[in-house]
Design an enzyme around this catalytic site. Sequence first.
Site, short mmCIF file in Angstrom:
data_model
loop_
_atom_site.label_atom_id
_atom_site.label_comp_id
_atom_site.label_asym_id
_atom_site.label_seq_id
_atom_site.Cartn_x
_atom_site.Cartn_y
_atom_site.Cartn_z
N ARG A 55 25.12 15.82 -12.47
CA ARG A 55 25.01 17.14 -11.84
C ARG A 55 23.56 17.57 -11.72
O ARG A 55 23.18 18.31 -10.80
CB ARG A 55 25.81 18.19 -12.62
CG ARG A 55 25.64 19.61 -12.08
CD ARG A 55 26.69 20.57 -12.62
NE ARG A 55 26.81 20.54 -14.05
CZ ARG A 55 25.97 21.13 -14.91
NH1 ARG A 55 24.92 21.79 -14.46
NH2 ARG A 55 26.18 21.06 -16.21
N TYR A 121 25.39 27.86 13.98
CA TYR A 121 26.64 27.30 13.50
C TYR A 121 27.51 28.41 12.91
O TYR A 121 27.04 29.22 12.10
CB TYR A 121 26.35 26.22 12.46
CG TYR A 121 27.56 25.63 11.80
CD1 TYR A 121 28.67 25.23 12.54
CD2 TYR A 121 27.60 25.45 10.42
CE1 TYR A 121 29.79 24.68 11.93
CE2 TYR A 121 28.70 24.90 9.80
CZ TYR A 121 29.79 24.51 10.56
OH TYR A 121 30.89 23.98 9.94
#
Length: 398
Positions: A55, A121
């Site tokens: 992570r 977008y």
Amino acid sequence: MSGFATRAVHGPAEPDPGSALPHSIPIQQTTSFTFPTVRDGIAAFQGSGDYLYTRKANPTVRALERHVSALEAVPVASPEGPRAPAGDVDSLFFASGMAAISATALGIAASSRIVAQGGIYGTTEAMVTDLGRFGIEVDLVPVGDLAALASAVGRGQSPALVYVESPANPLLQVTDIAAAADIAHGAGALLAVDATFATPALQRPLAWAADLVLHSTTKFMAGHGVALGGVVSGASTLLADRIEPMRNRFGGCADPFAAWLTLLGLKTLEVRISRHVENAEAIAAFLRGHAAVTRVHRPDLDRLPPGQMTSGGPMLSFEVDGGESRALELIDRLRLITLAPTLGNVESLIQHPWSMSHVVLSERRRREMGIAPGLLRVSVGLEAADDLIADLEQALAP
């Protein structure tokens, strides 16, 4: 300093410090890393730089980040001479383009203000307009309108971030990045540019004074429709201080296998983009001459400083006579070009922004942005241009 095509194939000139440079980057598909002694483990937890947990960082992911950084740092040719980023360039890879955009917005503009282009977008616009509940004020301005951008930046609280998309999705409007950077920096703000539609092969915003450049690597950079990802590039201290903590704490980290697939895509980026662009120009020329097509949208390079974007790119959109019903009928009549909710694959793809990519926005907002019900967006692939034109021709027939 190697050229872009060479850098795309070979990546950084130097290996990751402390490691050999294998001919093919291995996939380190692991969630965590072990340590020979407890003191080594403690040192890793306390910031020694050793890999600890995927992570936070992973060698395969890091190889991709360094590769992207090498591409974004290639100087850009301009009439005034080569242009390059002002300082060092680093990159952070995320699980998706939206993860990269969200982490950037939250990391840079928490409890502050963003001035962003509208007409981009649909999910990006929906995300930034929802940031008010996180204490971030957002103003939208028309895409490509520098006067409106300057007016919004100078009004009220100084923004922390100015966000533009060039070329914009789906109408392909472009923005003078150097001029936008002057506006942002004059107010003490950072400029972030989403350059997904251009890729580093055609446009490198950091050379034009942008502070951050973002890409949905899912699209042309990975190129084969098999790996989600997003990347943000900029100065290493800016990324480390403001954006990497957002990735670590909110968990927008990318999978090593997705990073490896994206690395493979980058090796062919320059040659793929060349063919994408060649086909897009041929298709645009055909559509402009067709009686059933009322308008073709391509980037207007005359609005940009020479050298900012080296071609019109791999995307186009066009409007058909007959509105939404005719546009949807055309999609169903296509035999080669595929309906898909994405872009950037080696195959040609089409979608209907009014009812698909931008349906998250209200009808009024879509019309304000210039998105007509008869608009179709095409991601032009690598097929023979004559075959693509023939497919469009039979679909456009009465």
